[in-house]
Design a protein around this motif. Structure first.
Motif, PDB file in Angstrom:
ATOM      1  N   ASP A  22       6.726 -16.927  -9.170  1.00 46.05           N
ATOM      2  CA  ASP A  22       7.180 -18.285  -9.465  1.00 46.05           C
ATOM      3  C   ASP A  22       8.098 -18.369 -10.676  1.00 46.05           C
ATOM      4  N   ALA A  23       8.375 -17.244 -11.294  1.00 49.90           N
ATOM      5  CA  ALA A  23       9.214 -17.253 -12.491  1.00 49.90           C
ATOM      6  C   ALA A  23      10.665 -17.548 -12.115  1.00 49.90           C
ATOM      7  N   ILE A  24      11.260 -18.471 -12.824  1.00 53.32           N
ATOM      8  CA  ILE A  24      12.679 -18.780 -12.642  1.00 53.32           C
ATOM      9  C   ILE A  24      13.382 -18.322 -13.915  1.00 53.32           C
ATOM     10  N   PRO A  25      14.049 -17.175 -13.853  1.00 51.34           N
ATOM     11  CA  PRO A  25      14.651 -16.629 -15.068  1.00 51.34           C
ATOM     12  C   PRO A  25      15.869 -17.422 -15.525  1.00 51.34           C
ATOM     13  N   ASP A  26      16.030 -17.506 -16.830  1.00 55.33           N
ATOM     14  CA  ASP A  26      17.232 -18.139 -17.363  1.00 55.33           C
ATOM     15  C   ASP A  26      18.372 -17.129 -17.345  1.00 55.33           C
ATOM     16  N   ILE A  27      19.552 -17.585 -17.709  1.00 60.68           N
ATOM     17  CA  ILE A  27      20.743 -16.737 -17.619  1.00 60.68           C
ATOM     18  C   ILE A  27      20.639 -15.527 -18.539  1.00 60.68           C
ATOM     19  N   ARG A  28      20.046 -15.682 -19.706  1.00 59.49           N
ATOM     20  CA  ARG A  28      19.917 -14.560 -20.640  1.00 59.49           C
ATOM     21  C   ARG A  28      18.990 -13.481 -20.089  1.00 59.49           C
ATOM     22  N   THR A  29      17.941 -13.881 -19.385  1.00 58.46           N
ATOM     23  CA  THR A  29      17.038 -12.906 -18.782  1.00 58.46           C
ATOM     24  C   THR A  29      17.746 -12.144 -17.674  1.00 58.46           C
ATOM     25  N   ARG A  30      18.554 -12.841 -16.884  1.00 59.76           N
ATOM     26  CA  ARG A  30      19.305 -12.185 -15.804  1.00 59.76           C
ATOM     27  C   ARG A  30      20.255 -11.131 -16.363  1.00 59.76           C
ATOM     28  N   GLU A  31      20.732 -11.342 -17.575  1.00 60.76           N
ATOM     29  CA  GLU A  31      21.686 -10.410 -18.176  1.00 60.76           C
ATOM     30  C   GLU A  31      21.028  -9.125 -18.675  1.00 60.76           C
ATOM     31  N   THR A  32      19.708  -9.002 -18.538  1.00 54.54           N
ATOM     32  CA  THR A  32      19.014  -7.795 -18.995  1.00 54.54           C
ATOM     33  C   THR A  32      18.782  -6.783 -17.878  1.00 54.54           C
ATOM     34  N   THR A  33      19.118  -7.124 -16.651  1.00 54.40           N
ATOM     35  CA  THR A  33      18.855  -6.223 -15.531  1.00 54.40           C
ATOM     36  C   THR A  33      19.908  -5.120 -15.454  1.00 54.40           C
ATOM     37  N   PHE A  34      19.552  -4.035 -14.773  1.00 52.28           N
ATOM     38  CA  PHE A  34      20.523  -2.948 -14.614  1.00 52.28           C
ATOM     39  C   PHE A  34      21.699  -3.392 -13.750  1.00 52.28           C
ATOM     40  N   VAL A  35      21.477  -4.373 -12.879  1.00 51.12           N
ATOM     41  CA  VAL A  35      22.567  -4.890 -12.045  1.00 51.12           C
ATOM     42  C   VAL A  35      23.630  -5.528 -12.940  1.00 51.12           C
ATOM     43  N   PHE A  36      23.185  -6.337 -13.905  1.00 46.97           N
ATOM     44  CA  PHE A  36      24.151  -6.967 -14.808  1.00 46.97           C
ATOM     45  C   PHE A  36      24.796  -5.927 -15.722  1.00 46.97           C
ATOM     46  N   HIS A  37      24.023  -4.955 -16.169  1.00 47.52           N
ATOM     47  CA  HIS A  37      24.592  -3.924 -17.045  1.00 47.52           C
ATOM     48  C   HIS A  37      25.680  -3.128 -16.329  1.00 47.52           C
ATOM     49  N   ALA A  38      25.571  -2.984 -15.026  1.00 50.32           N
ATOM     50  CA  ALA A  38      26.593  -2.254 -14.269  1.00 50.32           C
ATOM     51  C   ALA A  38      27.756  -3.161 -13.868  1.00 50.32           C
ATOM     52  N   PHE A  39      27.455  -4.352 -13.336  1.00 53.02           N
ATOM     53  CA  PHE A  39      28.486  -5.202 -12.743  1.00 53.02           C
ATOM     54  C   PHE A  39      28.832  -6.440 -13.570  1.00 53.02           C
ATOM     55  N   GLY A  40      28.096  -6.701 -14.632  1.00 58.78           N
ATOM     56  CA  GLY A  40      28.296  -7.932 -15.394  1.00 58.78           C
ATOM     57  C   GLY A  40      29.283  -7.787 -16.530  1.00 58.78           C
ATOM     58  N   GLY A  41      29.943  -8.874 -16.828  1.00 54.34           N
ATOM     59  CA  GLY A  41      30.868  -8.939 -17.943  1.00 54.34           C
ATOM     60  C   GLY A  41      30.929 -10.363 -18.461  1.00 54.34           C
ATOM     61  N   TYR A  42      31.807 -10.597 -19.411  1.00 52.79           N
ATOM     62  CA  TYR A  42      31.935 -11.929 -20.004  1.00 52.79           C
ATOM     63  C   TYR A  42      33.387 -12.372 -20.008  1.00 52.79           C
ATOM     64  N   MET A  43      33.578 -13.635 -19.664  1.00 57.52           N
ATOM     65  CA  MET A  43      34.898 -14.260 -19.720  1.00 57.52           C
ATOM     66  C   MET A  43      34.928 -15.238 -20.885  1.00 57.52           C
ATOM     67  N   ARG A  44      36.085 -15.309 -21.537  1.00 54.71           N
ATOM     68  CA  ARG A  44      36.297 -16.306 -22.590  1.00 54.71           C
ATOM     69  C   ARG A  44      37.302 -17.312 -22.048  1.00 54.71           C
ATOM     70  N   ASN A  45      36.879 -18.555 -21.948  1.00 54.01           N
ATOM     71  CA  ASN A  45      37.757 -19.641 -21.522  1.00 54.01           C
ATOM     72  C   ASN A  45      38.098 -20.461 -22.758  1.00 54.01           C
TER      73      ASN A  45
END
Length: 137
Positions: A22-45
């Motif tokens: 039932d846990a609904i992770p926030d965006i910061r928690t999602r950024e800790t997974t190996f999926v984000f570490h491989a495919f994630g990045g940050y955009m500056r608008n």
């Protein structure tokens, strides 16, 4: 599209295993997974007010970049330049500045702040035409 759906499913399953069904992770928690570490990045608008010089910056995490491929763009480099290019906000599309509290002319841009280890690009080669019909560009 399949890859993004697969990565999202893997990431969701990992987060549920770590935090319970039932846990609904926030965006910061999602950024800790190996999926984000491989495919994630940050955009500056950012939006620069042409009246007072105020520079509004926001950052967002991204898993892929969606590049539009209109007819005049023939290379990946040109599509990336178009994606990161500046856009003038003027006329009816004026920007409401947080600093001077007016609708003003401004320049909007997006930049890759932190590139992912694996860059995933989605090439948008279709446009929505009249009556919602998809047209190939």
């Amino acid at each position: 599209d399949f890859l993004l759906t697969l990565l999202d499913a893997i990431e969701t399953e990992l987060l549920q295993l770590a935090g319970g069904k039932d846990a609904i992770p926030d965006i910061r928690t999602r950024e800790t997974t190996f999926v984000f570490h491989a495919f994630g990045g940050y955009m500056r608008n950012q939006v620069l007010c042409c009246s007072c010089g105020y520079n509004s910056r926001t950052f967002e995490s991204v898993m892929c970049l969606t590049l539009e491929m209109p007819g005049h763009i023939s290379s990946l480099e040109a599509a990336l330049e178009n994606y990161c290019g500046e856009e003038v906000l003027d006329g009816q599309n004026r920007y409401e500045c947080d600093c001077c509290q007016n609708k003003v002319r401004a320049v909007k841009s997006s930049l890759v702040e932190a590139a992912p280890n694996v860059l995933c690009l989605v090439l948008k080669r279709f446009a929505v035409g009249r009556f919602g019909k998809l047209n190939k560009k």
